[in-house]
Design an enzyme around this catalytic site. Structure first.
Site, PDB file in Angstrom:
ATOM      1  N   LYS A  54       0.846  -1.203   0.000  1.00 52.60           N
ATOM      2  CA  LYS A  54       0.000   0.000   0.000  1.00 52.60           C
ATOM      3  C   LYS A  54       0.881   1.253   0.000  1.00 52.60           C
ATOM      4  O   LYS A  54       0.620   2.217  -0.718  1.00 52.60           O
ATOM      5  CB  LYS A  54      -0.928  -0.006   1.224  1.00 52.60           C
ATOM      6  CG  LYS A  54      -2.063  -1.005   1.101  1.00 52.60           C
ATOM      7  CD  LYS A  54      -2.769  -1.274   2.419  1.00 52.60           C
ATOM      8  CE  LYS A  54      -3.793  -2.401   2.223  1.00 52.60           C
ATOM      9  NZ  LYS A  54      -4.314  -2.957   3.478  1.00 52.60           N
ATOM     10  N   GLN A  98      -5.267  -1.895   9.583  1.00 52.66           N
ATOM     11  CA  GLN A  98      -5.064  -3.205   8.957  1.00 52.66           C
ATOM     12  C   GLN A  98      -5.651  -4.318   9.830  1.00 52.66           C
ATOM     13  O   GLN A  98      -5.402  -4.377  11.037  1.00 52.66           O
ATOM     14  CB  GLN A  98      -3.552  -3.430   8.727  1.00 52.66           C
ATOM     15  CG  GLN A  98      -3.198  -4.679   7.960  1.00 52.66           C
ATOM     16  CD  GLN A  98      -3.640  -4.663   6.501  1.00 52.66           C
ATOM     17  OE1 GLN A  98      -3.730  -3.608   5.879  1.00 52.66           O
ATOM     18  NE2 GLN A  98      -3.932  -5.823   5.959  1.00 52.66           N
ATOM     19  N   ASP A 123     -11.692   2.135   3.868  1.00 58.76           N
ATOM     20  CA  ASP A 123     -12.077   0.724   3.805  1.00 58.76           C
ATOM     21  C   ASP A 123     -13.575   0.575   3.568  1.00 58.76           C
ATOM     22  O   ASP A 123     -14.032  -0.511   3.203  1.00 58.76           O
ATOM     23  CB  ASP A 123     -11.744   0.034   5.138  1.00 58.76           C
ATOM     24  CG  ASP A 123     -10.509  -0.842   5.067  1.00 58.76           C
ATOM     25  OD1 ASP A 123     -10.235  -1.395   3.986  1.00 58.76           O
ATOM     26  OD2 ASP A 123      -9.835  -0.980   6.098  1.00 58.76           O
TER      27      ASP A 123
END
Ligand code: GUN
Length: 286
Positions: A54, A98, A123
């Site tokens: 990422k 995460q 997200d």
């Protein structure tokens, strides 16, 4: 028939190219660099690889990237304080915590994710964004299902009026995929571990999405000839061998189009995260 292989890298490159141009346009118009913060708690090796990827993607596209590594024994309070700081940071437009979190924080996962400002929730896991997606309002949408939809669009696979069957009902893939396909006017069936006569249902699918987390679960007899098969599974079956939820070798002889694993929709997830960071920045700046 041998299926057309939908290679993630070609589609991901296109999405990233668009995101790069948008990042430049934001800098020009607002004098602001879009910024993404990724918070990782503990040292799960797979998570470390994802987080590194990422960060690299951000660097390549001109997106400011902050990776915050917190120790395994971080308390819920400390993590919430970190999220609060990122919520109020003017340099950060997107926040991603995460998953999976260490076991000790697992039971607080919902509370932790709900603390992220919905405008920065790249997200798309916050209940505000889930509700906006379900009701058809502009929302930040989970990256993996959003990537699957973009891939279907870019591959010119018709969704309007198609029967789409999703195997799996997770909050991260199955449920958002259902809502996105409904928005595209597909007729959607969601199957799961309690579904009876699964193969009978999957054989009626024009678009079959496998998100079960079981290696090579979808076999050739479950697929309608010519169907588009989207494999969201990533299963490690040996130290260096990843396979999807679809028996690729057999199913590619029946399907019209199929995504490989690795090299399929996984590559689009990061591209869509970049896209979501841009969308989040625009929502905050406009
Ligand atoms: N871990 C694996 N996939 C994901 C994802 O899409 N988002 C987050 N936050 N963690 C993950």
């Amino acid at each position: 028939m041998t299926a057309r292989i939908l290679a993630g890298k070609d589609f991901a490159a296109q999405i990233k190219e668009e995101a790069k141009k948008q990042a430049e346009a934001i800098k020009e118009q607002y004098g602001v660099t879009p910024g993404l913060a990724v918070v990782i708690v503990g040292s799960d090796p797979a998570s470390q690889v994802y987080v590194r990827n990422k960060h690299k993607a951000c660097e390549a596209l001109g997106i400011y990237s902050e990776v915050i590594v917190l120790p395994e024994d971080t308390t819920k309070e400390a993590l919430l304080a970190q999220i609060d700081a990122l919520n109020s940071s003017r340099k950060i437009h997107g926040i991603l915590v995460q998953l999976p979190l260490p076991a000790a924080l697992g039971s607080a996962e919902a509370e932790i994710l709900d603390r992220i400002d919905p405008k920065k929730d790249v997200d798309g896991f916050h209940p505000v964004n889930v509700g906006r997606l379900v009701t058809g309002q502009p929302a930040l949408v989970p990256c993996t299902p959003a990537g699957c939809i973009r891939m279907l669009e870019l591959a010119a696979i018709p969704m309007d009026g198609a029967h789409a069957v999703i195997i799996g009902r997770s909050n991260i893939v199955g449920k958002p995929m259902m809502n996105l396909l409904l928005q595209k006017n597909a007729t959607v069936t969601v199957c799961h571990s309690h579904t009876k006569n699964l193969a009978e249902i999957t054989r009626t699918a024009d678009i079959l999405v496998a998100a079960v987390g079981r290696p090579r679960f979808v076999t050739a007899d479950m697929v309608k000839p010519g169907a588009a098969v989207i494999d969201v599974g990533i299963n490690r079956i040996a130290p260096k061998q990843l396979v999807g939820d679809v028996d690729f070798t057999a199913v590619q002889e029946v399907a019209g189009a199929i995504t490989p694993v690795p090299g399929g929709v996984g590559l689009l997830t990061i591209a869509m995260l970049m896209q979501n960071t841009i969308t989040a920045a625009l929502m905050q700046l406009a």
